[in-house]
Enzyme design. Structure first.
Site, short mmCIF file in Angstrom:
data_model
loop_
_atom_site.label_atom_id
_atom_site.label_comp_id
_atom_site.label_asym_id
_atom_site.label_seq_id
_atom_site.Cartn_x
_atom_site.Cartn_y
_atom_site.Cartn_z
N CYS A 35 0.84 -1.19 0.00
CA CYS A 35 0.00 0.00 0.00
C CYS A 35 0.88 1.25 0.00
O CYS A 35 1.88 1.31 0.73
CB CYS A 35 -0.92 0.00 1.22
SG CYS A 35 -2.05 1.42 1.27
N CYS A 95 -0.11 4.69 7.01
CA CYS A 95 -0.83 4.50 8.27
C CYS A 95 0.04 3.70 9.25
O CYS A 95 0.41 2.56 8.98
CB CYS A 95 -2.15 3.79 8.03
SG CYS A 95 -3.19 4.57 6.77
N CYS A 138 -0.64 -0.09 10.32
CA CYS A 138 -0.97 -1.09 9.31
C CYS A 138 0.23 -1.89 8.83
O CYS A 138 1.25 -1.31 8.43
CB CYS A 138 -1.65 -0.41 8.13
SG CYS A 138 -2.22 -1.58 6.87
N CYS A 182 -17.03 -9.12 3.84
CA CYS A 182 -16.37 -7.83 3.70
C CYS A 182 -15.20 -7.99 2.73
O CYS A 182 -14.25 -8.73 3.02
CB CYS A 182 -15.88 -7.33 5.05
SG CYS A 182 -17.23 -7.05 6.22
N CYS A 225 -20.09 -6.12 1.81
CA CYS A 225 -19.56 -4.80 2.17
C CYS A 225 -18.20 -4.64 1.49
O CYS A 225 -17.36 -5.54 1.55
CB CYS A 225 -19.40 -4.68 3.69
SG CYS A 225 -18.67 -3.12 4.23
N CYS A 259 -20.42 1.97 7.09
CA CYS A 259 -19.76 1.23 8.16
C CYS A 259 -18.48 1.96 8.49
O CYS A 259 -17.63 2.14 7.62
CB CYS A 259 -19.50 -0.18 7.64
SG CYS A 259 -18.47 -1.15 8.74
N ARG A 282 -19.44 -3.90 16.32
CA ARG A 282 -18.72 -5.11 15.95
C ARG A 282 -17.35 -5.15 16.62
O ARG A 282 -16.60 -4.18 16.58
CB ARG A 282 -18.54 -5.16 14.43
CG ARG A 282 -17.86 -6.42 13.93
CD ARG A 282 -17.75 -6.40 12.42
NE ARG A 282 -19.03 -6.01 11.84
CZ ARG A 282 -19.15 -5.48 10.63
NH1 ARG A 282 -18.10 -5.25 9.89
NH2 ARG A 282 -20.35 -5.17 10.18
#
Length: 419
Positions: A65, A69, A72, A109, A142, A202, A272
């Site tokens: 990526c 972040c 992550c 998801c 999702c 979400c 969740r």
């Protein structure tokens, strides 16, 4: 306790607590913890009974990526030893989803690493959604693909997506210290795009990144204002090879207080328990079911979770039941809004879905603590204590690499998933 009685009454009326009340929940003592769980459990049962919704993650594209972040394992510059692969084919993703659905999941998801999708990526995910829905009647899908450009949420909706996940993660005040390649406002914009397109929004948070109680309350109140249908609460998985690898500052008791606070602020939404529950709640996971009405089944994006069968046994042993595909998760007043038959002002709650980068996305190697060979240096002793989970002289818990295992199975591998 007057505070808890007040919060229960407000939760049953879908009324927001004050910031002071939310902070007071986080400040309760361990001696008061069961009282807090009992109170928040009353709110949870009022809106969701004893049902537990199961969700299943499929990592469509793993690693590499360009975003930075800090939490992550898939971030730019990450040294975490995670699986890296490009886009799964629609039939591969559908096969991966089938494992979770067979285990009782009602929502899949679909997550992909990256800043955000190209239009070609949206088309690719659309074909994947079609493949999954052709094989599984009634399944919810999702998408979690990062920041959305204009028109992309609408195209995902047209392709059959039911929801879109994009977490706020932390408070606006502290966001710049966690990520520099995009802004908190970018994340809010994507959640709003999903809402506007008619997708069930979400959005949730990551706890355990060194934030204060005030930061946690800020992000949860910001989520309530955005009014998503589901709120995933992630607990940081401190992956080796990421900037937050040493942030082991959560206890099971702290996690339960955070979940209770979220339930009081977001009484009638799908709360969740997402990434990190096995690592930080550990043997107290069953208590968390009294606060949250939704969990992920099996593995996460780049880390291994509890075996799917163990999740099912835990739910049954705690006196809860798996929510069936024929059951509407949200209370009627929220479900009507989600399907376009009500108005947004009818709803006073909030929520969020899947965990983009799964609460920090990766994890260290599984197995016991590494041996320290041939030296009695202070550094080696400190390292050994850290790996054993002991506290250092300042009282800060050491790392627990024994609790974190990199995912080596499921999507993108030749090994069966842990579902």
């Amino acid at each position: 306790m007057d505070l808890l009685n007040t919060l229960v009454d407000k939760g049953l009326r879908r009324e927001s607590p004050t910031r002071g009340e939310a902070l007071a929940v986080l400040a309760t003592s361990d001696d008061e913890l069961l009282d807090v769980v009992t109170a928040a459990g009353k709110v949870r049962r009022h809106w969701f009974g004893r049902r537990v919704k199961l969700n299943y993650l499929v990592n469509l594209k793993s690693g590499l990526c360009p975003e930075d972040c800090s939490y992550c394992s898939q971030r730019l510059g990450s040294e975490a030893g995670i699986l890296k692969y490009t886009w799964l084919k629609p039939e591969e993703a559908s096969q991966a989803a089938a494992a979770g659905l067979a285990g009782g999941a009602k929502r899949v998801c679909l997550v992909a690493s990256g800043r955000g999708p190209t239009d070609r990526d949206v088309e690719r995910v659309g074909r994947t959604i079609e493949a999954i829905k052709e094989q599984n009647e009634g399944v919810e899908v999702c998408a979690c693909l990062g920041l959305l450009s204009d028109g992309q949420a609408e195209r995902l909706k047209q392709a059959g997506a039911d929801a879109y996940n994009h977490n706020l993660n932390t408070s606006e005040a502290t966001y710049g210290g966690i990520t520099t390649t995009h802004t908190y406002a970018d994340r809010v914009d994507t959640v709003e795009k999903a809402h506007a397109a008619g997708l069930s929004a979400c959005s949730g948070l990551i706890a355990g990144m060194g934030e204060s109680d005030e930061d946690l309350v800020d992000v949860v109140f910001a989520l309530r204002a955005l009014d998503p249908d589901s709120v995933p609460v992630n607990f940081l998985i401190p992956f080796e090879g990421t900037p937050l690898a040493k942030e082991w500052n959560l206890t099971p008791q702290r996690c339960l207080r955070i979940l209770a606070m979220v339930r009081f602020v977001c009484p009638d939404v799908e709360v969740r328990i997402a990434g990190g529950r096995e690592v930080h709640l550990r043997t107290m996971q069953p208590l968390a079911l009294h606060l949250a009405n939704s969990i992920f089944l099996g593995d996460y994006l780049t880390s291994e979770g509890q075996a799917g069968q163990a999740d099912l046994e835990m739910i049954a042993d705690a006196g809860f039941e798996v929510e069936g595909a024929e059951t509407t998760t949200l209370p009627a007043h929220r479900a009507d809004v989600a399907h376009g038959t009500g108005t947004a002002n009818e709803s006073a709650g909030t929520a969020g879905c899947g965990g983009h980068a799964e609460a920090g996305g990766g994890c260290g190697p599984c197995g016991g603590a590494a041996e320290v060979c041939g030296t009695d240096a202070p550094e080696a002793e400190a390292e050994a204590k850290a790996e054993a989970g002991e506290e250092d002289a300042a009282g800060v818990p050491g790392a627990r690499p024994d609790l974190v295992a990199v995912r080596r199975r499921g999507a993108g591998t030749d090994l069966a998933p842990n579902a």
